[in-house]
Scaffold this active site. Structure first.
Site, PDB file in Angstrom:
ATOM      1  N   HIS A   1      44.866  22.769  88.720  1.00  0.00           N
ATOM      2  CA  HIS A   1      46.053  23.366  89.798  1.00  0.00           C
ATOM      3  C   HIS A   1      46.931  24.195  88.713  1.00  0.00           C
ATOM      4  O   HIS A   1      47.043  23.902  87.461  1.00  0.00           O
ATOM      5  CB  HIS A   1      46.844  22.344  90.420  1.00  0.00           C
ATOM      6  CG  HIS A   1      47.483  21.214  89.300  1.00  0.00           C
ATOM      7  ND1 HIS A   1      48.818  21.293  89.268  1.00  0.00           N
ATOM      8  CD2 HIS A   1      47.225  20.340  88.551  1.00  0.00           C
ATOM      9  CE1 HIS A   1      49.210  20.437  88.122  1.00  0.00           C
ATOM     10  NE2 HIS A   1      48.094  19.912  87.914  1.00  0.00           N
TER      11      HIS A   1
ATOM     12  N   CYS B   1      49.964  23.328  85.673  1.00  0.00           N
ATOM     13  CA  CYS B   1      49.635  21.889  85.329  1.00  0.00           C
ATOM     14  C   CYS B   1      50.250  21.756  83.865  1.00  0.00           C
ATOM     15  O   CYS B   1      50.233  22.569  83.044  1.00  0.00           O
ATOM     16  CB  CYS B   1      47.848  21.990  85.139  1.00  0.00           C
ATOM     17  SG  CYS B   1      47.360  20.273  84.511  1.00  0.00           S
TER      18      CYS B   1
ATOM     19  N   CYS C   1      43.474  16.416  88.739  1.00  0.00           N
ATOM     20  CA  CYS C   1      44.444  16.072  87.743  1.00  0.00           C
ATOM     21  C   CYS C   1      45.045  14.835  88.384  1.00  0.00           C
ATOM     22  O   CYS C   1      45.394  14.679  89.226  1.00  0.00           O
ATOM     23  CB  CYS C   1      45.484  17.379  87.495  1.00  0.00           C
ATOM     24  SG  CYS C   1      46.716  17.013  86.466  1.00  0.00           S
TER      25      CYS C   1
HETATM   26 ZN    ZN Z   1      47.783  18.915  86.127  1.00  0.00          ZN
END
Ligand code: ZN
Length: 212
Positions: free
Chosen positions: A100, A103, A44
């Site tokens: 994660h 998020c 991410c």
């Molecule tokens: Zn994220």
């Protein structure tokens, strides 16, 4: 005159170079010769999830692609180009999709608010919700549902990678390549291995298997 944040960045760089050379005078000379990372990281864009730091990797050890919510969108030329270079040229042996908990992209996909252009990216994540609606809707605790959605999204992106012509072609050429799914805890620093490991196209659904 007080230093601005921006000037501080350049100062930090000078300091980092000096410290690095102090430890290994040939550090940058060695890096300049080329890269042979064993790993592609798809993570991410979130500032709290830095690829190298989490796994204790130094420059040269991890090839990185990051976007909002660590998505593998199979028409995304940016992701496909990174993937193809990593697999076909660098011959990386592992791909880790690392999501994660907490998020923002996943959270946005759970709701109905519009955030502008990004809605069109978030739509891919909403598709994941739709595939797993039964399981997710049955989780009454919203926080737990959010956590599970993060995990399911990572798994779907791992499946998506395994279905690409790039990964299947590498397997067809007997190239050693395994795709993994992880979730990182921003509040703990700990990685959870989701144990969805793909290393052969026999593991993917028949409809997606390619004959070369
Ligand atoms: Zn994220």
């Amino acid at each position: 005159m007080p230093q601005t944040f921006y000037q501080q960045l350049l100062e930090n760089n000078k300091k980092w170079v000096a410290e690095t050379l102090n430890e290994d005078p040939d550090f940058f000379k060695k890096l300049a010769k080329g890269q042979k990372p064993p790993l592609l990281w798809i993570g991410c864009a979130d500032s709290r999830v830095p690829a190298n730091e989490i796994i204790g990797a130094v420059p040269g050890e991890v090839f990185v692609h990051r976007n909002i919510a660590n998505m593998v969108v199979h028409t995304d030329m940016n992701m496909l180009s990174v993937l193809d270079y990593a697999v076909s040229v660098l011959k990386i042996k592992h791909i880790i999709v690392c999501g994660h908990y907490g998020c923002g992209g996943i959270h946005a996909a759970m709701g109905n608010n519009s955030f502008g252009l990004i809605d069109n990216w978030i739509r891919h994540i909403k598709d994941v919700y739709r595939f797993h609606r039964k399981e997710l809707d049955d989780i009454k605790d919203e926080h737990k549902r959010f956590d599970r959605f993060v995990e399911l999204n990572v798994m779907e992106q791992v499946f998506g990678l395994a279905r690409t012509s790039i990964v299947q072609s590498a397997w067809n050429n007997n190239q050693e390549l395994t795709v993994h799914g992880w979730v990182y805890g921003v509040d703990s620093g700990i990685v959870k291995d989701l144990e969805v490991n793909f290393s052969s196209n026999e593991q993917i659904e028949k409809a997606y298997q390619l004959n070369f």
